[in-house]
Design a protein around this motif. Structure first.
Motif, PDB file in Angstrom:
ATOM      1  N   LEU A 170      24.556  10.133  24.491  1.00 17.96           N
ATOM      2  CA  LEU A 170      23.306  10.022  23.730  1.00 17.96           C
ATOM      3  C   LEU A 170      22.618   8.684  24.003  1.00 17.96           C
ATOM      4  CD1 LEU A 170      22.343  11.298  20.350  1.00 17.96           C
ATOM      5  CD2 LEU A 170      22.034   8.856  20.708  1.00 17.96           C
ATOM      6  N   PHE A 171      23.390   7.598  24.017  1.00 19.99           N
ATOM      7  CA  PHE A 171      22.758   6.296  24.232  1.00 19.99           C
ATOM      8  C   PHE A 171      22.325   6.105  25.676  1.00 19.99           C
ATOM      9  CE2 PHE A 171      24.999   5.103  20.209  1.00 19.99           C
ATOM     10  CZ  PHE A 171      23.841   4.920  19.466  1.00 19.99           C
ATOM     11  N   LEU A 172      22.893   6.864  26.580  1.00 17.94           N
ATOM     12  CA  LEU A 172      22.365   6.869  27.943  1.00 17.94           C
ATOM     13  C   LEU A 172      20.963   7.477  27.948  1.00 17.94           C
ATOM     14  CD1 LEU A 172      22.781   6.288  30.922  1.00 17.94           C
ATOM     15  CD2 LEU A 172      23.880   8.529  31.144  1.00 17.94           C
ATOM     16  N   LEU A 173      20.775   8.554  27.188  1.00 14.34           N
ATOM     17  CA  LEU A 173      19.442   9.145  27.049  1.00 14.34           C
ATOM     18  C   LEU A 173      18.474   8.164  26.383  1.00 14.34           C
ATOM     19  CD1 LEU A 173      20.359  12.770  25.849  1.00 14.34           C
ATOM     20  CD2 LEU A 173      19.484  12.107  28.099  1.00 14.34           C
ATOM     21  N   VAL A 174      18.967   7.462  25.354  1.00 20.54           N
ATOM     22  CA  VAL A 174      18.137   6.459  24.684  1.00 20.54           C
ATOM     23  C   VAL A 174      17.707   5.379  25.683  1.00 20.54           C
ATOM     24  CG1 VAL A 174      18.092   4.645  22.925  1.00 20.54           C
ATOM     25  CG2 VAL A 174      19.164   6.851  22.413  1.00 20.54           C
ATOM     26  N   GLY A 175      18.653   4.943  26.509  1.00 19.08           N
ATOM     27  CA  GLY A 175      18.331   3.930  27.513  1.00 19.08           C
ATOM     28  C   GLY A 175      17.281   4.407  28.492  1.00 19.08           C
ATOM     29  N   PHE A 176      17.429   5.635  28.989  1.00 17.33           N
ATOM     30  CA  PHE A 176      16.440   6.205  29.908  1.00 17.33           C
ATOM     31  C   PHE A 176      15.061   6.268  29.246  1.00 17.33           C
ATOM     32  CE2 PHE A 176      19.778   8.057  32.695  1.00 17.33           C
ATOM     33  CZ  PHE A 176      19.228   7.690  33.908  1.00 17.33           C
ATOM     34  N   THR A 181       9.823   4.319  29.120  1.00  9.57           N
ATOM     35  CA  THR A 181       8.598   4.377  28.333  1.00  9.57           C
ATOM     36  C   THR A 181       7.948   3.011  28.207  1.00  9.57           C
ATOM     37  OG1 THR A 181       9.404   6.282  27.065  1.00  9.57           O
ATOM     38  CG2 THR A 181       7.610   5.003  26.095  1.00  9.57           C
ATOM     39  N   PHE A 182       8.763   1.964  27.979  1.00 12.51           N
ATOM     40  CA  PHE A 182       8.202   0.635  27.737  1.00 12.51           C
ATOM     41  C   PHE A 182       8.246  -0.284  28.956  1.00 12.51           C
ATOM     42  CE2 PHE A 182       9.161   2.142  23.475  1.00 12.51           C
ATOM     43  CZ  PHE A 182       8.032   1.756  22.787  1.00 12.51           C
ATOM     44  N   ARG A 183       9.077   0.028  29.939  1.00  8.52           N
ATOM     45  CA  ARG A 183       9.185  -0.865  31.092  1.00  8.52           C
ATOM     46  C   ARG A 183       9.122  -0.124  32.427  1.00  8.52           C
ATOM     47  NH1 ARG A 183      11.205  -3.324  26.792  1.00  8.52           N
ATOM     48  NH2 ARG A 183      12.946  -1.894  26.470  1.00  8.52           N
ATOM     49  N   GLY A 184       8.718   1.147  32.366  1.00  4.17           N
ATOM     50  CA  GLY A 184       8.596   1.948  33.571  1.00  4.17           C
ATOM     51  C   GLY A 184       7.147   2.176  33.952  1.00  4.17           C
ATOM     52  N   TYR A 185       6.669   3.400  33.724  1.00  2.00           N
ATOM     53  CA  TYR A 185       5.293   3.737  34.124  1.00  2.00           C
ATOM     54  C   TYR A 185       4.265   2.861  33.416  1.00  2.00           C
ATOM     55  CZ  TYR A 185       1.077   6.348  35.156  1.00  2.00           C
ATOM     56  OH  TYR A 185      -0.187   6.687  35.571  1.00  2.00           O
ATOM     57  N   THR A 186       4.440   2.646  32.115  1.00  3.54           N
ATOM     58  CA  THR A 186       3.455   1.858  31.370  1.00  3.54           C
ATOM     59  C   THR A 186       3.417   0.415  31.873  1.00  3.54           C
ATOM     60  OG1 THR A 186       5.161   1.512  29.683  1.00  3.54           O
ATOM     61  CG2 THR A 186       3.549   3.251  29.278  1.00  3.54           C
ATOM     62  N   GLN A 187       4.586  -0.168  32.135  1.00  2.00           N
ATOM     63  CA  GLN A 187       4.641  -1.541  32.643  1.00  2.00           C
ATOM     64  C   GLN A 187       3.961  -1.631  34.009  1.00  2.00           C
ATOM     65  OE1 GLN A 187       5.728  -4.553  31.560  1.00  2.00           O
ATOM     66  NE2 GLN A 187       5.350  -5.513  33.543  1.00  2.00           N
ATOM     67  N   PHE A 188       4.281  -0.690  34.899  1.00  3.99           N
ATOM     68  CA  PHE A 188       3.690  -0.679  36.231  1.00  3.99           C
ATOM     69  C   PHE A 188       2.168  -0.559  36.153  1.00  3.99           C
ATOM     70  CE2 PHE A 188       1.966   1.574  39.869  1.00  3.99           C
ATOM     71  CZ  PHE A 188       2.519   0.901  40.953  1.00  3.99           C
ATOM     72  N   THR A 189       1.692   0.340  35.296  1.00  2.00           N
ATOM     73  CA  THR A 189       0.259   0.619  35.230  1.00  2.00           C
ATOM     74  C   THR A 189      -0.509  -0.530  34.580  1.00  2.00           C
ATOM     75  OG1 THR A 189       0.741   2.995  35.085  1.00  2.00           O
ATOM     76  CG2 THR A 189      -1.463   2.287  34.435  1.00  2.00           C
ATOM     77  N   LEU A 190       0.018  -1.078  33.490  1.00  2.00           N
ATOM     78  CA  LEU A 190      -0.652  -2.213  32.857  1.00  2.00           C
ATOM     79  C   LEU A 190      -0.632  -3.441  33.757  1.00  2.00           C
ATOM     80  CD1 LEU A 190       0.407  -2.084  29.100  1.00  2.00           C
ATOM     81  CD2 LEU A 190      -1.880  -1.783  30.051  1.00  2.00           C
ATOM     82  N   GLY A 247      21.380   0.624  32.063  1.00  3.34           N
ATOM     83  CA  GLY A 247      22.808   0.467  31.796  1.00  3.34           C
ATOM     84  C   GLY A 247      23.069  -0.490  30.652  1.00  3.34           C
ATOM     85  N   MET A 248      22.396  -1.625  30.637  1.00  6.09           N
ATOM     86  CA  MET A 248      22.610  -2.609  29.572  1.00  6.09           C
ATOM     87  C   MET A 248      22.167  -2.066  28.221  1.00  6.09           C
ATOM     88  SD  MET A 248      21.290  -6.548  29.279  1.00  6.09           S
ATOM     89  CE  MET A 248      21.703  -7.506  27.797  1.00  6.09           C
ATOM     90  N   HIS A 249      21.031  -1.400  28.191  1.00  3.74           N
ATOM     91  CA  HIS A 249      20.514  -0.834  26.945  1.00  3.74           C
ATOM     92  C   HIS A 249      21.500   0.183  26.370  1.00  3.74           C
ATOM     93  CE1 HIS A 249      16.588   0.335  24.713  1.00  3.74           C
ATOM     94  NE2 HIS A 249      17.638   0.747  24.011  1.00  3.74           N
ATOM     95  N   ALA A 250      22.006   1.056  27.226  1.00  2.00           N
ATOM     96  CA  ALA A 250      22.917   2.105  26.769  1.00  2.00           C
ATOM     97  C   ALA A 250      24.219   1.517  26.229  1.00  2.00           C
ATOM     98  CB  ALA A 250      23.207   3.078  27.917  1.00  2.00           C
TER      99      ALA A 250
END
Length: 325
Positions: A170-176, A181-190, A247-250
């Motif tokens: 579950l926490f692997l899903l949370v990490g993904f 959401t906050f450091r993937g597409y949105t970070q790249f686009t902003l 990995g660290m987040h999970a």
């Protein structure tokens, strides 16, 4: 009338309106120019519209798939599986729109931080180890300060292994979900619009503020979440991908909720390993927030920045070029 004069008279003349038709392309291009400037820039679709479409598609996917959660029983263990399913939906609604955006923007999906060739690569496993190590350092500091006790085992045998696996998945899903959401597409686009670090500060602030919605959360915990989010942006900058951060987040969340059995952002998890306890002032224990509400967490965050900066020195990834996996 001479031959030359007759030829001049019968030569093809411009049809009525031809002069107007010649002017139409310039008129059309001038009228289309504002629309082109509004939606498209030198790099294609403008960042604002990219984010609007990404979030819109994500919301549509979420509301469509989340409607099926009602088919999962809500009593007993069913509530845990409902949570698990919701995070599958959240990950899908985060990654799928980015895959569509990659096709529209004519980019590789890996440009958004999760290159498939790095799936569960070395950086991911290092992130897992880093998360557990950082959290363990925090718990040992709290133990040394006399405000935390490990207690005894709450689970034994196969049951302990089952819950360890469940919370790990579950926490692997949370990490993904949270990292992309906050450091993937949105970070790249902003970052296309305002640069990497201004985008990182903005999104990390939003990430921290959202934690205030959790029951039992406090401003100290929200500040901690924002700073950890900023640190994870630093790992993205230095490694060139989000695999370390995932990995660290999970492992951090798994360590809090299951291994050390303490509140995680204001909530306790069912099926934790220990009967651990806090005893002491809230500013040291974090109270209902958990370790993320303790002032000692800021010591660990600062140490993590310093150590990571030494282990991962500035590289081509600082200029936007990913480091080889």
């Amino acid at each position: 009338m001479g031959e030359s004069e007759r030829s001049a008279d019968i030569s093809p003349s411009k049809p009525p309106g031809a002069q107007l038709n010649q002017q139409l392309p310039s008129l059309t291009s001038s009228s289309a120019e504002p629309a082109h400037n509004l939606f498209l820039g030198p790099e294609g679709l403008r960042p604002g519209w990219s984010l609007f479409l990404y979030l819109g598609m994500g919301a549509a996917v979420f509301f469509l798939l989340s409607s099926f959660v009602r088919f999962i029983p809500s009593r007993g263990a069913g509530s845990l599986w409902q949570t698990f399913y919701i995070y599958i939906v959240l990950v899908t609604s985060s990654l799928l729109p980015a895959r569509v955006a990659a096709a529209v923007e004519k980019r590789h999906f890996g440009a958004y931080g999760l290159p498939w060739r790095g799936l569960f690569c070395k950086q991911f496993w290092l992130g897992l180890a880093w998360g557990i190590a950082a959290l363990s350092a925090l718990m040992l500091l709290m133990r040394a300060a006399g405000v935390f006790s490990f207690g005894n085992l709450s689970l034994h045998g196969v049951r302990a292994l089952k819950f360890a696996a469940f919370w790990g998945a579950l926490f692997l899903l949370v990490g993904f979900f949270e990292e992309f959401t906050f450091r993937g597409y949105t970070q790249f686009t902003l970052a296309r619009k305002m640069g990497f670090w201004p985008a990182a500060f903005l999104l990390s602030s939003i990430f921290g503020a959202i934690h205030l919605q959790n029951p039992g959360e406090a401003w100290v915990g929200a500040l901690c979440a924002g700073l950890i989010g900023l640190f994870l942006c630093f790992t993205l900058r230095r490694t060139g991908s989000l695999w370390f951060a995932v990995g660290m987040h999970a492992s951090w969340d798994w360590g809090e909720s299951y291994l050390y059995s303490v509140p995680d952002s204001g909530g306790m998890s069912t099926g934790h390993l220990l009967n651990s306890s806090f005893h002491g002032p809230r500013w040291l224990t974090g109270g209902s927030v958990g370790p993320e509400g303790s002032v000692l967490v800021f010591v660990v965050i600062a140490a993590s920045w310093l150590v990571f900066d030494r282990v991962y020195p500035k590289s081509p990834a600082e200029d936007g070029r990913p480091r080889p996996s």
